[in-house]
Design a protein around this motif. Structure first.
Motif, PDB file in Angstrom:
ATOM      1  N   GLU A 203      -4.102 -12.118 104.201  1.00  0.00           N
ATOM      2  CA  GLU A 203      -3.900 -10.823 104.842  1.00  0.00           C
ATOM      3  C   GLU A 203      -4.161 -10.927 106.343  1.00  0.00           C
ATOM      4  O   GLU A 203      -4.796 -11.874 106.822  1.00  0.00           O
ATOM      5  N   VAL A 204      -3.697  -9.918 107.087  1.00  0.00           N
ATOM      6  CA  VAL A 204      -3.914  -9.873 108.531  1.00  0.00           C
ATOM      7  C   VAL A 204      -5.238  -9.180 108.824  1.00  0.00           C
ATOM      8  O   VAL A 204      -5.532  -8.118 108.266  1.00  0.00           O
ATOM      9  N   SER A 205      -6.030  -9.754 109.690  1.00  0.00           N
ATOM     10  CA  SER A 205      -7.342  -9.200 110.022  1.00  0.00           C
ATOM     11  C   SER A 205      -7.227  -8.000 110.957  1.00  0.00           C
ATOM     12  O   SER A 205      -6.196  -7.776 111.605  1.00  0.00           O
ATOM     13  N   GLU A 206      -8.308  -7.232 111.023  1.00  0.00           N
ATOM     14  CA  GLU A 206      -8.380  -6.054 111.885  1.00  0.00           C
ATOM     15  C   GLU A 206      -9.458  -6.287 112.935  1.00  0.00           C
ATOM     16  O   GLU A 206     -10.512  -6.878 112.652  1.00  0.00           O
ATOM     17  N   ALA A 207      -9.221  -5.781 114.124  1.00  0.00           N
ATOM     18  CA  ALA A 207     -10.165  -6.003 115.223  1.00  0.00           C
ATOM     19  C   ALA A 207     -11.521  -5.371 114.944  1.00  0.00           C
ATOM     20  O   ALA A 207     -12.569  -5.993 115.169  1.00  0.00           O
ATOM     21  N   ASP A 208     -11.532  -4.122 114.453  1.00  0.00           N
ATOM     22  CA  ASP A 208     -12.813  -3.443 114.282  1.00  0.00           C
ATOM     23  C   ASP A 208     -13.657  -4.069 113.172  1.00  0.00           C
ATOM     24  O   ASP A 208     -14.866  -4.282 113.340  1.00  0.00           O
ATOM     25  N   LEU A 209     -13.034  -4.404 112.019  1.00  0.00           N
ATOM     26  CA  LEU A 209     -13.802  -5.031 110.937  1.00  0.00           C
ATOM     27  C   LEU A 209     -14.290  -6.411 111.338  1.00  0.00           C
ATOM     28  O   LEU A 209     -15.405  -6.825 110.991  1.00  0.00           O
ATOM     29  N   THR A 210     -13.459  -7.138 112.084  1.00  0.00           N
ATOM     30  CA  THR A 210     -13.881  -8.455 112.563  1.00  0.00           C
ATOM     31  C   THR A 210     -15.082  -8.315 113.490  1.00  0.00           C
ATOM     32  O   THR A 210     -16.061  -9.080 113.388  1.00  0.00           O
ATOM     33  N   ALA A 211     -15.038  -7.338 114.364  1.00  0.00           N
ATOM     34  CA  ALA A 211     -16.157  -7.118 115.281  1.00  0.00           C
ATOM     35  C   ALA A 211     -17.415  -6.721 114.527  1.00  0.00           C
ATOM     36  O   ALA A 211     -18.526  -7.169 114.844  1.00  0.00           O
ATOM     37  N   MET A 212     -17.273  -5.869 113.515  1.00  0.00           N
ATOM     38  CA  MET A 212     -18.445  -5.459 112.733  1.00  0.00           C
ATOM     39  C   MET A 212     -19.068  -6.646 112.006  1.00  0.00           C
ATOM     40  O   MET A 212     -20.297  -6.771 111.929  1.00  0.00           O
ATOM     41  N   ALA A 213     -18.225  -7.507 111.462  1.00  0.00           N
ATOM     42  CA  ALA A 213     -18.744  -8.710 110.800  1.00  0.00           C
ATOM     43  C   ALA A 213     -19.525  -9.567 111.786  1.00  0.00           C
ATOM     44  O   ALA A 213     -20.606 -10.094 111.461  1.00  0.00           O
ATOM     45  N   LEU A 214     -19.019  -9.693 112.995  1.00  0.00           N
ATOM     46  CA  LEU A 214     -19.723 -10.467 114.021  1.00  0.00           C
ATOM     47  C   LEU A 214     -21.053  -9.825 114.397  1.00  0.00           C
ATOM     48  O   LEU A 214     -22.028 -10.525 114.691  1.00  0.00           O
ATOM     49  N   GLN A 215     -21.101  -8.503 114.407  1.00  0.00           N
ATOM     50  CA  GLN A 215     -22.364  -7.816 114.704  1.00  0.00           C
ATOM     51  C   GLN A 215     -23.436  -8.206 113.688  1.00  0.00           C
ATOM     52  O   GLN A 215     -24.592  -8.446 114.045  1.00  0.00           O
ATOM     53  N   ALA A 216     -23.054  -8.249 112.426  1.00  0.00           N
ATOM     54  CA  ALA A 216     -24.014  -8.593 111.372  1.00  0.00           C
ATOM     55  C   ALA A 216     -24.399 -10.064 111.409  1.00  0.00           C
ATOM     56  O   ALA A 216     -25.537 -10.431 111.091  1.00  0.00           O
ATOM     57  N   LEU A 217     -23.454 -10.933 111.795  1.00  0.00           N
ATOM     58  CA  LEU A 217     -23.717 -12.373 111.807  1.00  0.00           C
ATOM     59  C   LEU A 217     -24.406 -12.846 113.078  1.00  0.00           C
ATOM     60  O   LEU A 217     -24.836 -14.003 113.164  1.00  0.00           O
ATOM     61  N   ALA A 218     -24.523 -11.957 114.062  1.00  0.00           N
ATOM     62  CA  ALA A 218     -25.014 -12.375 115.381  1.00  0.00           C
ATOM     63  C   ALA A 218     -26.384 -13.026 115.330  1.00  0.00           C
ATOM     64  O   ALA A 218     -26.673 -13.951 116.096  1.00  0.00           O
ATOM     65  N   LYS A 219     -27.230 -12.602 114.434  1.00  0.00           N
ATOM     66  CA  LYS A 219     -28.599 -13.110 114.375  1.00  0.00           C
ATOM     67  C   LYS A 219     -28.702 -14.443 113.626  1.00  0.00           C
ATOM     68  O   LYS A 219     -29.791 -15.000 113.496  1.00  0.00           O
ATOM     69  N   TYR A 220     -27.590 -14.955 113.138  1.00  0.00           N
ATOM     70  CA  TYR A 220     -27.620 -16.156 112.297  1.00  0.00           C
ATOM     71  C   TYR A 220     -26.821 -17.299 112.908  1.00  0.00           C
ATOM     72  O   TYR A 220     -26.300 -18.159 112.198  1.00  0.00           O
ATOM     73  N   GLN A 221     -26.754 -17.346 114.230  1.00  0.00           N
ATOM     74  CA  GLN A 221     -25.942 -18.355 114.902  1.00  0.00           C
ATOM     75  C   GLN A 221     -26.532 -19.759 114.814  1.00  0.00           C
ATOM     76  O   GLN A 221     -25.857 -20.743 115.141  1.00  0.00           O
ATOM     77  N   ASP A 222     -27.768 -19.879 114.362  1.00  0.00           N
ATOM     78  CA  ASP A 222     -28.334 -21.213 114.171  1.00  0.00           C
ATOM     79  C   ASP A 222     -27.813 -21.860 112.890  1.00  0.00           C
ATOM     80  O   ASP A 222     -28.029 -23.053 112.647  1.00  0.00           O
ATOM     81  N   ASN A 223     -27.115 -21.078 112.063  1.00  0.00           N
ATOM     82  CA  ASN A 223     -26.466 -21.598 110.858  1.00  0.00           C
ATOM     83  C   ASN A 223     -25.103 -22.148 111.268  1.00  0.00           C
ATOM     84  O   ASN A 223     -24.256 -21.412 111.770  1.00  0.00           O
ATOM     85  N   PRO A 224     -24.849 -23.456 111.093  1.00  0.00           N
ATOM     86  CA  PRO A 224     -23.579 -24.050 111.539  1.00  0.00           C
ATOM     87  C   PRO A 224     -22.350 -23.363 110.962  1.00  0.00           C
ATOM     88  O   PRO A 224     -21.332 -23.219 111.640  1.00  0.00           O
ATOM     89  N   ASN A 225     -22.438 -22.933 109.705  1.00  0.00           N
ATOM     90  CA  ASN A 225     -21.298 -22.256 109.081  1.00  0.00           C
ATOM     91  C   ASN A 225     -21.028 -20.913 109.744  1.00  0.00           C
ATOM     92  O   ASN A 225     -19.873 -20.517 109.943  1.00  0.00           O
ATOM     93  N   VAL A 226     -22.104 -20.221 110.091  1.00  0.00           N
ATOM     94  CA  VAL A 226     -21.954 -18.928 110.773  1.00  0.00           C
ATOM     95  C   VAL A 226     -21.390 -19.144 112.170  1.00  0.00           C
ATOM     96  O   VAL A 226     -20.491 -18.419 112.617  1.00  0.00           O
ATOM     97  N   ALA A 227     -21.905 -20.145 112.876  1.00  0.00           N
ATOM     98  CA  ALA A 227     -21.423 -20.427 114.236  1.00  0.00           C
ATOM     99  C   ALA A 227     -19.934 -20.761 114.230  1.00  0.00           C
ATOM    100  O   ALA A 227     -19.169 -20.303 115.095  1.00  0.00           O
ATOM    101  N   ALA A 228     -19.508 -21.557 113.251  1.00  0.00           N
ATOM    102  CA  ALA A 228     -18.091 -21.922 113.156  1.00  0.00           C
ATOM    103  C   ALA A 228     -17.233 -20.703 112.858  1.00  0.00           C
ATOM    104  O   ALA A 228     -16.150 -20.511 113.449  1.00  0.00           O
ATOM    105  N   ALA A 229     -17.712 -19.849 111.937  1.00  0.00           N
ATOM    106  CA  ALA A 229     -16.975 -18.630 111.598  1.00  0.00           C
ATOM    107  C   ALA A 229     -16.899 -17.696 112.805  1.00  0.00           C
ATOM    108  O   ALA A 229     -15.873 -17.043 113.034  1.00  0.00           O
TER     109      ALA A 229
END
Length: 558
Positions: A203-229
């Motif tokens: 499916e095609v991604s949406e800007a707002d949902l993608t941004a919200m996902a990044l907001q939640a993942l922001a605190k986990y950037q020391d996880n290589p999988n999260v950083a890559a995503a």
């Protein structure tokens, strides 16, 4: 015509027919925030629990530097308490009005707003709202949005995740992070329907949902999988950003999408003038401010300001301001002021009293009535009347030897404790019992007394407001009020039996009233000099004034 003009504006922005906007200055950002805050405070005067006109307005204002009256946030907390009580078990007060269980995102939103405003979401109506988002299967069943905001809620103040004994799968932060990663689409972003349809990864991604996902993942950037995503998602967002600095949503320009991307970058600590997000000289802030109307609000698909759009735009501007000023990001709330603590000026009363119990000051000194001159309860009646807690039947007569209804008692006990009126923010003084009509003089008093658990119904659906209150009913309600005042009402079975044994009719007291009667006698709230309790006899107005006066006196509230 308005729709046609809006289409022209979008077309011009898309294809370069509008001159590029200069970078947003510090003063411009501050003015935009002040203007939007004024719009919100005028539009949302009584914040409710909801996705529009409540939670997001509270969060944005609480995280801003705007001077907002404490009462605004206190009213929201009161609304959250009432809302939480109404939806508990799906039924209002055991009555006939049905309420659905809240979606996970609603609980997460309430938690975020309360935390931002300095209240503890672990103590709302003696209920830990974090429990509602600690069942992973329930959270995940409601989709990516639910997972994102559950993680944001837990992380807003680094809350410990409570254990749910009957949960099939206990929520952990790792489970939430992994679920967000699992739902990332092949193009690097996220959308709302990810996981719900066949071949969802294409499916095609949406800007707002993608941004919200990044907001939640922001605190986990020391996880290589999260950083890559995260890197893949940022590349996706950069690739779909328009020359005007904004994003398309459903074929039109969307301020909300821009707002969410701004918040995502701030949470990640990425400057808003990062070259990946400057297109044709336009930044995200340039794009967002192009949606602001003269009244301070932000428009959505037309010329008029839209409340939902304004709320999201406002907290995005606040996030940008916090980044500029070196403050914690929007969702990192360790710097939020705590409002649950009782201020020094409010420490009158016992140490363990409920925060809403306050001393009622004298407003009519010397108030008296012609028919209480030689009455044994005169002092109590005059003390309460001077504070507006109790009234006479007329201006000159109190009628101390008449009875009192259950509705009247609910009114004087809530006034006596100085309790704030608890009515539903949307429905007002709604009926929580079939025999308590909406919006009568006593409806809000009954609802408030019920809210604080001072009164209950005579059945699941009836309160019997016009019924005469008995001595044992009064004792039970006073004991509940005493607990709110900070008094220790716990008693052992042996202590209850010993206190009541001296009365000749102790066996006539109902089982549900014996502990309360014993407590009231032990504390001197009820007079124990008589030989009989007379539990089922109607209590008189003068006697009620006396027991309430004694309760307030022993609670250091007079």
């Amino acid at each position: 015509m308005k729709k046609f003009i809006s289409i022209l504006i979008v077309f011009a922005l898309l294809f370069g027919g509008v001159a590029t906007v200069s970078a947003v200055s510090t003063d411009e950002l501050d003015r935009a925030i002040e203007s939007a805050a004024e719009f919100l405070l005028q539009t949302v005067q009584n914040p409710e629990v909801g996705s529009v006109g409540g939670c997001w307005t509270v969060l944005g204002l609480a995280r801003s530097g705007i001077n907002v009256p404490d009462s605004f946030f206190e009213n929201y907390f009161a609304a959250a308490e009432i809302h939480t009580r109404l939806v508990r078990g799906g039924v209002v007060g055991g009555g006939t009005m049905q309420w659905p269980r809240l979606p996970i995102t609603e609980y997460s939103r309430i938690i975020l707003a309360l935390t931002a405003a300095g209240f503890d979401p672990q103590d709302v109506e003696n209920r830990n709202l974090l429990m509602e988002i600690a069942d992973f299967d329930r959270v995940a069943s409601q989709g990516i949005n639910s997972v994102i905001f559950a993680l944001l809620a837990f992380d807003s103040l680094n809350y410990s995740i409570p254990t749910i004994e009957d949960a099939q799968t206990q929520v952990t932060r790792k489970l939430l992070v992994d679920e967000i990663l699992r739902l990332q689409l092949n193009d690097g972003g996220w959308n709302l329907i990810a996981g719900f349809i066949e071949n969802w990864q294409n499916e095609v991604s949406e800007a707002d949902l993608t941004a919200m996902a990044l907001q939640a993942l922001a605190k986990y950037q020391d996880n290589p999988n999260v950083a890559a995503a995260t890197n893949r998602a940022l590349a996706f967002l950069s690739s779909i950003q328009l020359d005007c600095g904004g994003f398309l949503f459903s074929g039109g320009m969307a301020a909300e999408s821009v707002a969410q991307v701004i918040v995502a970058l701030v949470e990640l600590g990425i400057p808003l003038d990062d070259e990946r997000f400057v297109k044709n000289g336009n930044t995200l802030l340039d794009s967002l401010l192009s949606f602001q109307s003269p009244d301070g609000g932000f428009w959505r698909g037309g010329e008029n300001s839209n409340l939902m759009t304004t709320e999201q735009a406002f907290y995005a501007l606040v996030a940008a301001q916090r980044l500029r000023d070196g403050q914690n990001s929007l969702y990192r709330m360790s710097d939020a002021s705590q409002r649950n603590e009782i201020p020094a000026a409010e420490t009158i009363g016992l140490p363990n009293k409920h925060r809403d119990v306050t001393r009622v000051e004298i407003t009519s000194p010397g108030r008296t009535f012609d028919d209480i001159a030689n009455h044994p309860n005169r002092q109590a009646i005059e003390a309460l009347a001077a504070r507006g807690i109790i009234n006479g039947r007329t201006e000159i007569e109190f009628t101390p030897d008449e009875t009192m209804t259950r509705a009247e008692f609910a009114a004087i006990i809530t006034r006596g404790l100085g309790l704030p009126e608890r009515v539903h923010p949307i429905l007002g003084a709604i009926s929580i019992f079939d025999d308590v009509p909406d919006n009568l003089w006593f409806t809000s008093a009954v609802q408030t007394a019920f809210h604080y658990r001072i009164v209950t119904g005579v059945s699941e659906v009836e309160f019997n407001p016009h019924g005469t209150i008995t001595r044992q009913e009064a004792a039970v309600m006073v004991a509940r009020a005493a607990r709110l005042c900070g008094m220790d009402t716990d008693m052992s079975d042996g202590e209850i039996l010993n206190i009541l044994a001296k009365f000749g009719d102790s066996r006539a007291a109902a089982d549900w009233a014996q502990a309360s009667l014993a407590f009231a006698f032990r504390e001197g709230i009820l007079d124990d000099s008589e030989f009989y309790i007379q539990p089922e006899i109607p209590i008189l107005r003068g006697e009620i004034a006396e027991i309430l006066y004694r309760l307030l006196e022993r609670s250091n509230l007079l």
